[in-house]
Design a protein around this motif. Structure first.
Motif, PDB file in Angstrom:
ATOM      1  N   SER A 236       2.903   7.010  -7.680  1.00  0.00           N
ATOM      2  CA  SER A 236       3.543   7.949  -8.582  1.00  0.00           C
ATOM      3  C   SER A 236       4.480   9.026  -7.643  1.00  0.00           C
TER       4      SER A 236
ATOM      5  N   ILE B  14      -4.546   2.550   1.472  1.00  0.00           N
ATOM      6  CA  ILE B  14      -3.115   3.473   1.841  1.00  0.00           C
ATOM      7  C   ILE B  14      -3.548   4.608   2.910  1.00  0.00           C
TER       8      ILE B  14
ATOM      9  N   GLU C 257      -7.158   5.510  -3.195  1.00  0.00           N
ATOM     10  CA  GLU C 257      -6.139   5.444  -2.376  1.00  0.00           C
ATOM     11  C   GLU C 257      -6.615   4.883  -0.805  1.00  0.00           C
TER      12      GLU C 257
ATOM     13  N   LEU D 120       0.758  -1.215  -0.107  1.00  0.00           N
ATOM     14  CA  LEU D 120       0.150   0.149   0.064  1.00  0.00           C
ATOM     15  C   LEU D 120       0.888   1.257   0.018  1.00  0.00           C
TER      16      LEU D 120
ATOM     17  N   ARG E 162       4.031  16.918  -5.551  1.00  0.00           N
ATOM     18  CA  ARG E 162       5.197  16.323  -6.242  1.00  0.00           C
ATOM     19  C   ARG E 162       4.411  15.128  -7.343  1.00  0.00           C
ATOM     20  N   MET E 163       3.395  14.553  -7.135  1.00  0.00           N
ATOM     21  CA  MET E 163       2.764  13.590  -7.540  1.00  0.00           C
ATOM     22  C   MET E 163       2.002  14.174  -8.713  1.00  0.00           C
TER      23      MET E 163
ATOM     24  N   LYS F 138       3.631  15.920  -0.809  1.00  0.00           N
ATOM     25  CA  LYS F 138       3.322  14.697  -1.670  1.00  0.00           C
ATOM     26  C   LYS F 138       2.360  15.002  -2.832  1.00  0.00           C
TER      27      LYS F 138
ATOM     28  N   PHE G  80       3.125  12.965 -12.325  1.00  0.00           N
ATOM     29  CA  PHE G  80       3.391  11.566 -12.640  1.00  0.00           C
ATOM     30  C   PHE G  80       1.902  11.063 -12.494  1.00  0.00           C
ATOM     31  N   GLN G  81       0.956  11.657 -11.713  1.00  0.00           N
ATOM     32  CA  GLN G  81      -0.420  11.246 -11.664  1.00  0.00           C
ATOM     33  C   GLN G  81      -1.362  11.484 -12.815  1.00  0.00           C
TER      34      GLN G  81
ATOM     35  N   ILE H 242       3.456  17.506   4.886  1.00  0.00           N
ATOM     36  CA  ILE H 242       4.029  16.335   4.342  1.00  0.00           C
ATOM     37  C   ILE H 242       3.202  16.038   3.227  1.00  0.00           C
ATOM     38  N   TYR H 243       1.714  15.916   3.475  1.00  0.00           N
ATOM     39  CA  TYR H 243       0.893  15.337   2.482  1.00  0.00           C
ATOM     40  C   TYR H 243       0.600  16.515   1.377  1.00  0.00           C
TER      41      TYR H 243
END
Lengths: 442, 313
Positions: free
Chosen positions: A257, B88, B85, A253, B23-24, B20, B27-28, B16-17
């Motif tokens: 990306s 996750i 997600e 998990l 950053r993504m 993230k 790519f996402q 932090i999130y």
């Protein structure tokens, strides 16, 4: 018409009465509308569908009553006639009601081992069909519902364990789950003491409660238990102690990306103490990357990693906080023998550094030499998870009289699962062994 | 052992999130929302640009269409962002992640996406020759007024989708719910379909109603001409009444005096809408209602996701 309808209803009640008798369910439940539908769904082994069906039937019944009593001129929201709105609602609800009813009938056919064409009978001639199924001796359930009856099973050992100030001490008296209808004991009477530096295999058949056990040990789902990690009580100090427990789930998990480095660095920021400097945090991330062989892949996207690399990253995300207790749920699923072996050797290294490592795996024999102890859980007669064995690997072969871990599973699995059905016997044997060990009487 | 150790708090987790998510971004494939916003706006503007902020009918239809674009953009930004997600999130929640930090990070990220989409939508409208209002009501310029409104609608729709994404367990369910939300927003906006009685109260719970109201108010709706009656009369000019064509005579008379515009303005005056009165307070009122809904959706998303531990295997 009303007389025929009433007669059919009476036939249904009689049929249900005898069907419930065959399942050991209280027969008078057949007299209560809605409850009898729910109970029939339980006979069909579809309690969830039964609950939804009963609720839907109840709502439709209320709507139909309302439809017959409301004034035709009543208008809703200034525009819609209330009667039209009620009819529309009933029409919408009748569709799922039909679907759930179909599922229950299908379940009944399966429970009685009869052909699916009986579904038509249940739909069109419920009264007569239920009467035939209830009264005929040819219509017998293949397997009676297990949850309703509490069977006699092995008594509890009553042995509580204590450990040193660095051990993981587990004393689970009971972990149960309550539903609207009943309470089910998922785990019972599990006591053990695991020393630091030990790598422990968690073994058990399907539904024996392995994940429930791990969730109870980590404090994620609390049980009636005392779980102590060293001098800390896991349940009482869960907020802080959770950073000292690493739990690696079965699936990888992680966000595909993001890069390997950033995934691990963010995990470090979440899990490491706030007081740690940026440099120290980076240093720790680099250390863990190198130690898991991911240093060269730090700028690679997680999506581009192989199965084994993803698993190592998933483990390193938990390992970053240097936990005292490290738990892994099937870390080798989907990995070939060589990669799995490498992974378990890494886990052995972690254990050797003074950690407690507990691992669930379905292919233990290929890496059994790396483990110190084994925990074996099995379902007792009431399908509660019981401790069948905890101790050194070497002694376990003697205890079970088998030469492999797969042999253990064969011994504890129930006969209908293709096993030998010796779970009860082995639980009792282990309890006796424990009582003797603490100086009690068998 | 760990009793005195402090770990990252809500604020630092939020950063932090947020980091993230940004950053993504590449790519996402989240970047696709920008060209998509441009294409959709261009298609809509091809039809509405001529009459938007020019006539009453054109303004109503234009504002409705532009609001639809914003709601569409916002919803598709985040409808899958949490549910895809969810396992996750569950794992990270178990490891100490705060749900409020996670949702706030999404809010910040989506806020930037929505700002970008609103800017693109405004720019495409400008390039498509939509005549922006000359009298600003909130900011120093008419264009920035419209931009701000488009942003608020997009962001509110985005938060509504984030709430749905937090409630459901998988993207398929989320995508199934979207059409229902869109239909509710569009039908109950109260602009294209007349809604009476108690059902009219439902309008107040839509973003579309307040978005369209704000845009019409900024577009000076009540001072615009209404062209439909004049066009209808023109269509009836050859209708004979007792072998005479009185409507044609009236039309000739009006055209002779060059009073078509005055006629249309007069029709517009008769179609006065109090809620579209071009005053700052009306726009601010719409903004407050949209912002309150936005905050409500965000809070509900946090509450919904707090139950993630109850998810079964």
């Amino acid at each position: 018409m009303d007389i025929i309808s009433s007669l059919l209803n009476i036939l249904s009640i009689i049929g249900f009465w005898f069907i419930f008798k065959k399942f050991g369910i209280k027969r008078w439940h057949a007299l209560i509308p809605f409850l009898r539908d729910y109970r029939l769904a339980q006979c069909a082994n579809e309690p969830k569908d039964g609950l939804i069906y009963t609720i839907l039937s109840g709502i439709i019944w209320i709507l139909s009553i309302s439809y017959s009593i409301v004034d035709e001129k009543t208008v809703l929201f200034g525009t819609i006639e209330l009667k039209d709105a009620l009819a529309l609602l009933m029409l919408i609800l009748v569709i799922p009601e039909f679907v759930f009813s179909f599922r229950i009938c299908k379940g009944l056919c399966e429970r009685f081992g009869k052909k699916y064409r009986w579904i038509i009978g249940w739909f069109l001639f419920e009264g007569i069909t239920s009467l035939i199924w209830g009264l005929s001796s040819k219509y017998v359930p293949l397997e009676k519902e297990k949850e309703d009856t509490i069977k006699e099973t092995v008594e509890e050992s009553g042995v509580n364990t204590t450990g040193s100030d660095k051990d993981l001490t587990i004393n689970i008296r009971e972990r149960s789950a309550k539903t609207l209808r009943s309470k089910r004991t998922l785990l019972k009477d599990i006591h053990m003491n695991i020393q630091p530096g030990h790598m422990v295999l968690l073994l058990g058949g399907s539904g024996a409660g392995k994940t429930t056990f791990l969730n109870a040990v980590t404090g994620y789902e609390m049980a009636d238990a005392d779980i102590e990690l060293g001098n800390d009580n896991v349940y009482k100090d869960y907020i802080n102690i959770k950073y000292d427990i690493g739990f690696v789930p079965q699936q990888d998990l992680m966000r595909g990306s993001d890069t390997v480095y950033n995934t691990l660095y963010d995990a470090a920021k979440l899990r490491l103490p706030k007081s740690l400097s940026r440099e120290d945090r980076k240093k720790r991330v680099d250390e863990v990357l190198d130690s898991f062989g991911l240093g060269m892949l730090k700028n690679t996207l997680v999506d581009k990693l192989s199965g084994g690399q993803k698993k190592r990253l998933s483990i390193s995300m938990e390992f970053i906080s240097n936990p005292r207790l490290f738990i892994l749920d099937e870390p080798d699923s989907g990995l070939d023998g060589v990669v799995a072996r490498e992974l378990f050797e890494k886990l052995r290294d972690i254990a050797d550094s003074g950690k407690i490592v507990i691992v669930i795996t379905h292919t233990p024999d290929r890496v059994i030499d790396l483990f110190d102890d084994v925990i074996v859980l099995a379902k007792d007669a009431n399908r509660s998870g019981r401790l069948t064995y905890f101790g050194p690997i070497k002694e376990s072969y003697e205890f079970f009289g088998k030469e492999s871990m797969e042999g253990f599973l064969l011994a504890i699995n129930q006969k209908e699962e293709g096993g030998e059905g010796r779970a009860e016997e082995l639980v009792k044997k282990y309890n006796d062994k424990m009582k003797l060990a603490v100086g009690g009487e068998v | 052992m760990n009793n005195e150790v402090k770990h990252s708090g809500r604020l630092s987790q939020m950063f932090i999130y947020t980091g993230k998510l940004f950053r993504m971004f590449v790519f996402q494939n989240d970047w696709k929302v920008f060209p998509m916003a441009a294409v959709i706006t261009a298609i809509v503007c091809f039809v509405i640009s001529k009459d938007m902020f020019v006539t009453m009918e054109g303004t109503t239809k234009g504002c409705f269409a532009i609001t639809c674009i914003c709601i569409w953009n916002g919803m598709f930004n985040s409808i899958q962002s949490v549910c895809r997600e969810r396992p996750i999130v569950k794992r990270e929640h178990r490891s100490g992640m705060h749900i409020s930090s996670y949702i706030c990070a999404h809010m910040i990220y989506q806020l930037v996406l929505c700002l970008g989409q609103a800017a693109i939508t405004t720019a495409v409208m400008k390039f498509s020759d939509v005549r922006f209002p000359k009298t600003p009501l909130v900011t120093p310029s008419g264009i920035t007024d419209i931009f701000l409104t488009l942003f608020l609608i997009t962001f509110a729709a985005d938060m509504l989708a984030l709430l749905i994404s937090s409630l459901v367990r998988n993207p398929t369910t989320a995508m199934t719910i979207v059409p229902f939300l869109l239909i509710f927003q569009l039908v109950f906006s109260g602009t294209m379909f007349a809604i009476g009685g108690n059902a009219a109260k439902l309008k107040d719970f839509t973003l579309s109603k307040w978005g369209i109201t704000a845009l019409c108010t900024q577009g000076n709706y009540n001072t615009l001409p209404m062209t439909t009656p004049w066009k209808t009369i023109k269509k009836l000019e050859n209708v004979k009444i007792e072998d005479k064509t009185p409507i044609k005579d009236i039309i000739k008379n009006v055209e002779k005096k060059g009073s078509e515009k005055a006629f249309q303005l007069r029709c517009g005056k008769e179609n006065y809408h109090e809620e579209y009165e071009s005053v700052r307070s009306n726009v601010i009122d719409c903004y407050i209602r949209i912002i309150l809904q936005t905050l409500l959706f965000a809070v509900l998303a946090i509450i919904a996701l707090e139950f993630i531990d109850k998810d079964k295997r």
